[in-house]
Write a protein that holds these residues in place. Structure first.
Motif, PDB file in Angstrom:
ATOM      1  N   CYS A  38       0.969  -1.236   0.303  1.00 24.33           N
ATOM      2  CA  CYS A  38      -0.209  -0.030   0.098  1.00 24.33           C
ATOM      3  C   CYS A  38       0.832   1.375   0.083  1.00 24.33           C
ATOM      4  N   SER A  40       0.488   3.618   2.059  1.00 23.36           N
ATOM      5  CA  SER A  40       0.975   4.124   3.505  1.00 23.36           C
ATOM      6  C   SER A  40       2.168   3.264   3.851  1.00 23.36           C
ATOM      7  N   HIS A  60      -0.713  -4.362   5.859  1.00 22.22           N
ATOM      8  CA  HIS A  60      -2.206  -4.225   6.457  1.00 22.22           C
ATOM      9  C   HIS A  60      -3.087  -4.851   5.708  1.00 22.22           C
ATOM     10  N   GLU A  61      -2.817  -5.279   4.321  1.00 21.83           N
ATOM     11  CA  GLU A  61      -3.893  -5.555   3.572  1.00 21.83           C
ATOM     12  C   GLU A  61      -3.674  -7.178   3.280  1.00 21.83           C
ATOM     13  N   CYS A 146      -8.542  -2.029   2.121  1.00 19.91           N
ATOM     14  CA  CYS A 146      -8.027  -0.718   2.497  1.00 19.91           C
ATOM     15  C   CYS A 146      -8.633   0.436   1.594  1.00 19.91           C
TER      16      CYS A 146
HETATM   17 ZN    ZN Z   1      -3.527   0.152   2.382  1.00 23.99          ZN
END
Ligand code: ZN
Ligand code: ZN
Length: 346
Positions: A38, A40, A60-61, A146
């Motif tokens: 991602c 981020s 986080h995905e 996300c």
């Molecule tokens: Zn993300």
């Protein structure tokens, strides 16, 4: 197990051999099948968003198979296909009790405050594991958790109603999902504002009205195309004070501007003529909620929200490949998403 971790800010991620996480009674251990890379994550690596404790496994995905469940877990079983809600929350504080876990006092972001999915296994609380229907690939199951989830939250916060027109400022990954989801809400005309010709072409292909902000003031262009009325809802997805102001100025009476993009800049508004007169609203949007995810998963399952396979690229769980993907994401101008598939390097 193998994990790819941020060891030092500003440096490439590194491969490490770490223990498989021990799970508690309310946790699940997931064998990662897909983990999205991602934008981020580039911010964590570059130090733009600070991570308190290093080394940290990013990611986080996440989607995968349940490997083991704690003894109190009832919502999933070993071997279930699952995708992960990235916000770990206490479940009992005043905000969690109201289903507003993004304000949880002890909330933790997976892949930032705790180890994430750039690994063979990840431990998450069972309440963060959502069943992934067979019709949805693991790659899509990872990336939809996300930006698509946040796009859905933004449209809900903006209370987009059937027939209402929408302006999307910034047609990247969020905009790509927001346009498709707005159709689910039976929106009216959608104006996609960008300066990138490839993104404008893509928006047009998806049925939006492309507004080239380089050609002329986008607010004037939107006003012209709406007989001077403006739009019911504007989404600001870029994170710039200039486009945030434009999002407010292009609103019709009773219009709502939902601000999603992050910026340290401040924006100026003339309250009387630009807000009060129109009874317009400016709404902040932060992340998304666990309660919104079943609907999101269903929109993807039934094809209302699509991530065409040609927009997804796959890399192995390999630090060099992941660092290259993060580099290219930093100055990416397309809709392509890179997904780590640990088994793909075998
Ligand atoms: Zn993300
Ligand atoms: Zn809480």
């Amino acid at each position: 197990m193998k994990a790819v971790r941020l060891v030092e800010v500003g440096k490439p991620l590194e491969e490490a051999d770490v223990p498989i996480p021990e799970i508690g009674s309310s946790d699940v251990l997931i064998r990662v099948v897909a983990a999205g890379i991602c934008h981020s994550d580039t911010h964590y690596r570059g130090g733009i968003s600070k991570i308190d404790r290093l080394p940290r496994t990013l990611g986080h995905e996440v989607a995968g198979h349940v490997e083991r469940v704690g003894r109190d877990v009832t919502n999933v079983l070993p071997r279930d296909r699952v995708c992960v809600h990235y916000l770990v929350h206490c479940g009992t504080c005043e905000f969690c009790a109201r289903g507003l876990e993004q304000f949880c006092r002890s909330g933790q972001m997976i892949g930032k405050h705790r180890d994430g999915g750039y690994a063979e296994f990840i431990k998450v609380p069972a309440q963060n594991a959502f069943t992934l229907p067979d019709e949805i690939s693991f790659e899509v199951g990872a990336v939809m958790m996300c930006s698509a989830a946040t796009a859905l939250h933004a449209l809900k916060k903006a209370r987009l109603k059937p027939g209402e027109s929408l302006a999307i400022f910034g047609f990247g990954g969020l905009g790509f999902s927001a346009l498709q989801l707005a159709r689910v809400f039976e929106c009216g005309d959608v104006y996609a504002v960008d300066i990138n010709p490839a993104k404008l072409r893509s928006a047009e292909k998806m049925g939006a009205i492309a507004i080239d902000a380089k050609a002329a003031d986008p607010v004037e262009q939107i006003k012209e195309r709406t007989d001077g009325r403006g739009v019911g809802v504007a989404l600001e997805l870029l994170g710039s004070a200039k486009t945030m102001r434009q999002a407010v100025l292009c609103l019709s009476p009773l219009g709502r501007a939902a601000l999603v993009g992050l910026t340290p800049e401040s924006m100026s508004i003339h309250p009387y003529t630009e807000l009060i007169n129109k009874e317009a609203e400016i709404i902040g949007v932060s992340d998304h909620l666990a309660t919104e995810l079943p609907a999101l998963i269903e929109f993807v399952r039934n094809g209302k929200l699509r991530f065409p396979p040609e927009t997804l690229r796959v890399v192995g769980l390999d630090a060099a490949q992941i660092n290259v993907a993060l580099d290219s994401l930093q100055d990416s101008i397309d809709h392509f998403r890179t997904v780590i598939v640990p088994s793909s390097e075998k």
